[in-house]
Design an enzyme around this catalytic site. Structure first.
Site, PDB file in Angstrom:
ATOM      1  N   TYR A   1       0.849  -1.199   0.000  1.00 12.00           N
ATOM      2  CA  TYR A   1       0.000   0.000   0.000  1.00 12.00           C
ATOM      3  C   TYR A   1       0.888   1.253   0.000  1.00 12.00           C
ATOM      4  CZ  TYR A   1      -4.314   2.661   0.787  1.00 12.00           C
ATOM      5  OH  TYR A   1      -5.376   3.523   0.658  1.00 12.00           O
TER       6      TYR A   1
ATOM      7  N   LYS B   1      -2.919   8.526   2.990  1.00  9.88           N
ATOM      8  CA  LYS B   1      -4.149   8.376   3.790  1.00  9.88           C
ATOM      9  C   LYS B   1      -3.921   8.889   5.218  1.00  9.88           C
ATOM     10  CE  LYS B   1      -7.181   6.470   0.891  1.00  9.88           C
ATOM     11  NZ  LYS B   1      -8.288   7.286   0.328  1.00  9.88           N
TER      12      LYS B   1
HETATM   13  O1  0WE Z   1      -6.929   3.183  -1.476  1.00 11.64           O
HETATM   14  C1  0WE Z   1      -6.938   2.140  -2.079  1.00 11.64           C
HETATM   15  C2  0WE Z   1      -6.469   2.091  -3.521  1.00 11.64           C
HETATM   16  C3  0WE Z   1      -6.247   3.405  -4.150  1.00 11.64           C
HETATM   17  C4  0WE Z   1      -5.448   3.368  -5.424  1.00 11.64           C
HETATM   18  C5  0WE Z   1      -5.494   2.326  -6.341  1.00 11.64           C
HETATM   19  C6  0WE Z   1      -4.742   2.383  -7.509  1.00 11.64           C
HETATM   20  C7  0WE Z   1      -4.700   1.260  -8.504  1.00 11.64           C
HETATM   21  C8  0WE Z   1      -4.354   1.734  -9.891  1.00 11.64           C
HETATM   22  C9  0WE Z   1      -4.646   4.440  -5.693  1.00 11.64           C
HETATM   23  N1  0WE Z   1      -3.906   4.530  -6.812  1.00 11.64           N
HETATM   24  C10 0WE Z   1      -3.954   3.526  -7.719  1.00 11.64           C
HETATM   25  N2  0WE Z   1      -3.193   3.650  -8.857  1.00 11.64           N
HETATM   26  C11 0WE Z   1      -3.296   2.794  -9.899  1.00 11.64           C
HETATM   27  O2  0WE Z   1      -2.558   2.933 -10.897  1.00 11.64           O
HETATM   28  N3  0WE Z   1      -7.369   0.995  -1.442  1.00 11.64           N
HETATM   29  C12 0WE Z   1      -7.740   1.056  -0.057  1.00 11.64           C
HETATM   30  C13 0WE Z   1      -7.431  -0.320  -2.106  1.00 11.64           C
HETATM   31  C14 0WE Z   1      -6.126  -0.999  -1.953  1.00 11.64           C
HETATM   32  O3  0WE Z   1      -5.091  -0.709  -2.764  1.00 11.64           O
HETATM   33  C15 0WE Z   1      -4.016  -1.464  -2.347  1.00 11.64           C
HETATM   34  C16 0WE Z   1      -4.378  -2.226  -1.238  1.00 11.64           C
HETATM   35  C17 0WE Z   1      -5.726  -1.928  -0.970  1.00 11.64           C
HETATM   36  C18 0WE Z   1      -6.573  -2.464   0.126  1.00 11.64           C
HETATM   37  C19 0WE Z   1      -2.724  -1.524  -2.853  1.00 11.64           C
HETATM   38  C20 0WE Z   1      -1.807  -2.371  -2.256  1.00 11.64           C
HETATM   39  C21 0WE Z   1      -2.157  -3.123  -1.161  1.00 11.64           C
HETATM   40  C22 0WE Z   1      -3.454  -3.058  -0.638  1.00 11.64           C
END
Ligand code: 0WE
Length: 256
Positions: free
Chosen positions: A156, A163
């Site tokens: 993450y 965050k």
């Molecule tokens: O906040 C998130 C994800 C937000 C996010 C997702 C992406 C994917 C595609 C931000 N930037 C990008 N950029 C991209 O190019 N989450 C809470 C979901 C999430 O994302 C993860 C998680 C979790 C849970 C990434 C790694 C590990 C766990």
């Protein structure tokens, strides 16, 4: 029950029908709120147009890149023109460059760090500043967060740091805007199968992990985020501000 009857809201972060923003918008709408939406970029325009059409053909839908001050200014000017006021704002926007979510955090580039914080955290400050003058009878601002803000979730990475900044920003905004009866809270959601999660390596294993370890032994459903969003927007939450509410089937309380 019309918990939000007569309230006007604006929703940032709908990409498709699985978006958390869409789940909360539906709950706000069902509770009687009148909503406006923004979308990020031409790529998402048609999708979002089709979705928000469900709320009536005259639903206000505006493009907004939250990294552009002039976009944000235009959105609140249009909201002011159409409604003259605002009660609710949902921030459900995040981005980190994909490679920053794959390697090690120690390798985060200056640019990836900057963009992640600009899109995912600073935008809350800019949107709150734009919204506040329209929130004449007070208001409720809700932002989406994740547990990676407080504990290390492998991969993450810089999103966790962004965050953490978002949650701290919500506290400082809650302090600044409290005297104007504007509340600012975060919902920290368990992992959801959204567009933002798609393509993240090991995401399905993560959902299984929550199912196995959370006290409720399951994952969160979109309508449950909607219900919490509606609660935070309502007078039932009139004394709640600056908080992070975990809507994660209890996962956050576990130590092992
Ligand atoms: O906040 C998130 C994800 C937000 C996010 C997702 C992406 C994917 C595609 C931000 N930037 C990008 N950029 C991209 O190019 N989450 C809470 C979901 C999430 O994302 C993860 C998680 C979790 C849970 C990434 C790694 C590990 C766990």
């Amino acid at each position: 029950m019309s918990l939000l009857a007569g309230k006007i809201g604006v929703v940032f972060g709908v990409a498709n029908k699985r978006s958390i923003a869409w789940a909360i918008a539906q709950a706000w709408h069902k509770a009687g709120a009148q909503l406006a939406f923004t979308y990020q970029g031409e790529r998402l325009k048609e999708n979002v147009e089709e979705l928000v059409g469900a709320f009536g053909p005259d639903t206000l839908l505006m493009p907004c890149d939250v990294t552009r001050d002039e976009d944000i200014e235009r959105v609140f000017a249009e909201l002011g023109q159409k409604f003259g006021r605002l009660d609710l704002l949902l921030h459900s926007v995040a981005f980190a460059p994909k490679d920053a979510l794959e390697g090690q955090f120690v390798n985060t580039s200056r640019e990836a760090f900057r963009v992640s914080h600009d899109v995912s955290a600073y935008s809350l400050v800019a949107l709150a500043r734009g919204a506040a003058p329209l929130m004449k009878d007070g208001g409720s601002i809700v932002a989406m967060s994740y547990y990676g803000a407080e504990k290390v979730i492998p991969h993450y990475n810089v999103m966790g740091v962004a965050k953490a900044s978002l949650e701290a920003s919500a506290r400082y905004l809650a302090y600044d805007l409290g005297s104007r009866k504007i509340r600012v809270n975060c919902i920290s959601a368990g992992p959801m199968n959204t567009l933002a999660a798609r393509g993240i390596a090991g995401f399905l294993d993560m959902m299984k992990h929550y199912e196995a370890r959370s006290p409720l032994k399951r994952n969160v459903q979109p309508d449950e985020l909607g219900a919490t969003g509606a609660f935070l927007a309502s007078d039932g939450a009139a004394a709640i501000t600056g908080q992070v509410l975990y809507v994660d089937c209890g996962y956050q309380i576990m130590g092992m």
